[in-house]
Structures are given as C-alpha cells and as structure tokens.
Motif scaffolding. Sequence first.
Motif, PDB file in Angstrom:
ATOM      1  N   GLY A 230     -36.194  53.012  62.128  1.00 19.86           N
ATOM      2  CA  GLY A 230     -35.719  52.799  60.706  1.00 19.86           C
ATOM      3  C   GLY A 230     -36.037  54.056  59.845  1.00 19.86           C
ATOM      4  O   GLY A 230     -36.283  54.931  60.059  1.00 19.86           O
ATOM      5  N   SER A 231     -36.036  53.621  58.587  1.00 22.50           N
ATOM      6  CA  SER A 231     -36.269  54.516  57.631  1.00 22.50           C
ATOM      7  C   SER A 231     -37.938  54.938  57.497  1.00 22.50           C
ATOM      8  O   SER A 231     -38.602  54.473  58.179  1.00 22.50           O
ATOM      9  CB  SER A 231     -35.931  53.966  56.161  1.00 22.50           C
ATOM     10  OG  SER A 231     -36.810  52.918  55.864  1.00 22.50           O
ATOM     11  N   GLU A 234     -39.853  52.175  56.598  1.00 25.58           N
ATOM     12  CA  GLU A 234     -40.344  51.128  57.484  1.00 25.58           C
ATOM     13  C   GLU A 234     -41.226  51.817  58.669  1.00 25.58           C
ATOM     14  O   GLU A 234     -41.922  50.748  59.123  1.00 25.58           O
ATOM     15  CB  GLU A 234     -38.854  50.714  58.127  1.00 25.58           C
ATOM     16  CG  GLU A 234     -37.660  49.923  57.238  1.00 25.58           C
ATOM     17  CD  GLU A 234     -36.233  49.912  58.056  1.00 25.58           C
ATOM     18  OE1 GLU A 234     -35.927  48.963  57.568  1.00 25.58           O
ATOM     19  OE2 GLU A 234     -36.147  50.839  58.466  1.00 25.58           O
ATOM     20  N   LYS A 235     -41.073  52.844  58.957  1.00 23.61           N
ATOM     21  CA  LYS A 235     -42.129  53.544  59.860  1.00 23.61           C
ATOM     22  C   LYS A 235     -43.535  53.405  59.260  1.00 23.61           C
ATOM     23  O   LYS A 235     -44.506  53.022  59.841  1.00 23.61           O
ATOM     24  CB  LYS A 235     -41.670  54.921  60.261  1.00 23.61           C
ATOM     25  CG  LYS A 235     -40.399  55.075  60.914  1.00 23.61           C
ATOM     26  CD  LYS A 235     -40.194  56.482  61.346  1.00 23.61           C
ATOM     27  CE  LYS A 235     -38.788  56.639  62.003  1.00 23.61           C
ATOM     28  NZ  LYS A 235     -38.414  58.015  62.119  1.00 23.61           N
TER      29      LYS A 235
END
Length: 281
Positions: A230-231, A234-235
């Motif tokens: 993910g972005s 998100e990480k």
Amino acid sequence: METNEATLILSTLAHEGRLSVLRLLARRTPDGVRPTEIAEALGIKLSTLSVYLGALDRAGLVTSRRDGTSIYYSLHIARMGGLIDFLVADCCRGRPDLCAPRTARLLSQEPVMPHKTFNVLFICTGNSARSIFAEAILAKEGAGRFHAFSAGTRPYSELNPFAVDLLRRNGHDIGTLRAKNIAEFQTGTAPVMDFVFTVCDGAANEECPPWPGQPVTAHWGLPDPVKATGSDAEKALAFAATYAQMRRRIQAFVALPISQLDKLSLQARLDDIGQMSDEPA
C-alpha cells in the motif's frame, strides 16, 4: 506404552521426511504450525507433506486444531513422553540420574537464575525490523538489567528505513543499531546468552545448533511489517503496530521476577508472553 505401540512409532520415525516434520513441530512446541508453513520450511510439496502428516497422525505423534479456515499441527507431547518412558523404563535398573533425558536432567539441576545483567538475543530471518525493534526496546526498557542483541538468519540484510525512522521518533538510540548475522553470536568469543527469542516463524522453523550455556528460549512470533503493501502511510501503520506489539511483550518480560522463578516456571511465563494478544489492552 505397549511394545506394539512403540514399534509403530519407531517405524514411523525411521524415515527422513517424517522425522524432519516431527523435529520441526518439536522446535515450534507449544505452538501449532500450518501445513503451508511446514512445507515451505522443509522444501517439500504439500501433497508429500500430507502423506507424512497422515503417517505421524496414525502413530499418534501429532495433533491438529482448526482456527477459522486454517489447520494447525502440533507435536503430541504426552505421546512422545510415553515413548521416552518406554525406552528408558528398564535402563540402568531404574537409575533416573543415568537414564533421564539430557534436557530433563538439565532442568532438574538448574537453580533459580541469580541476580545479574542478562544477555538476551532476538532472532529473525532478516534482522531488519522485528528483531531490531526488540533489541532497541529492551535496551531502553531494561537498561541496567539486560544487554540486548539481535541477529538474522539470512546471510545479508540491512535495516529497514521505516523501522529506523519509527525507532528514532520513539526516542531510541539508533547509533549502534545494524543488521547482523546469527553467525556473529555462534563464535567462541561471542557473549553467552541467558535468553534467546525467535520473533518470526521462519527463524523458529530453522534447525540451529545448541546455544552455549543452555539459555532459556521462547518463540514470540509477530507479523512481518516489511511485507506490508500500500501507500507509505499504510506501511508505516504496519510497522507501528508491530512495534507496539513487541513493546508490550518486552515490558511483560522486563516485569518478570526472574531471580525468583525456577527454570520451568520461567519458561511457562515466557511462553505465555509469546501468546499475548496482538490487540492493545
């Protein structure tokens, strides 16, 4: 245990593949292991593993439980204990000091761990995030009582930038942190460990030589944030969740009255920490 039961078990284990599965389950006790993980760790096909597990199940050496859509296999401890008892029942005219398994003798002779500064090693495959988190958190939470170390089983690795940034923002000293291979801690000049924890399933599945000094060991497996997709936001959330989970476990470990516990009680407490819920209280 009757002779025919012991014969069945021994004949079942007289096969390299089945014995390898049993030894992996023994390394992961008291945890259960999914078939896909066993197959990946041993480099065998799932169809082949199914045959091995079937034979081990018929011999009464494994148990299984279902959790949602997943099945977890575990070593049948009582069955293995019965086999060992059967094999040594007539040994040395009942001399337990001579015939008891080596691990049982070591545990029965082990005194309460004295007050000291304990050496603690956290092992993962890559030593880029989870074990680095554990090293940094213990160095801060257990300052003065513990020397924290971490290592990976892969030949080469490097610190994950998300992990480094998170540690920096949480006030950890990152100046001395680096990715290390487990070989650094298996030399004659390496610190003797009092505790060795695996923090990922991959490292726990690997067969390692015995550690000098017979440290207390446990498995505290956590999800790998490096695999988050993910972005960047998100990480970062995945890394933050793993950090928080590890911090709760380290805080529980630091709070243990280590010098007041016998080795068996201490082992039980460490296993309980490894089973702590990943959700905040």
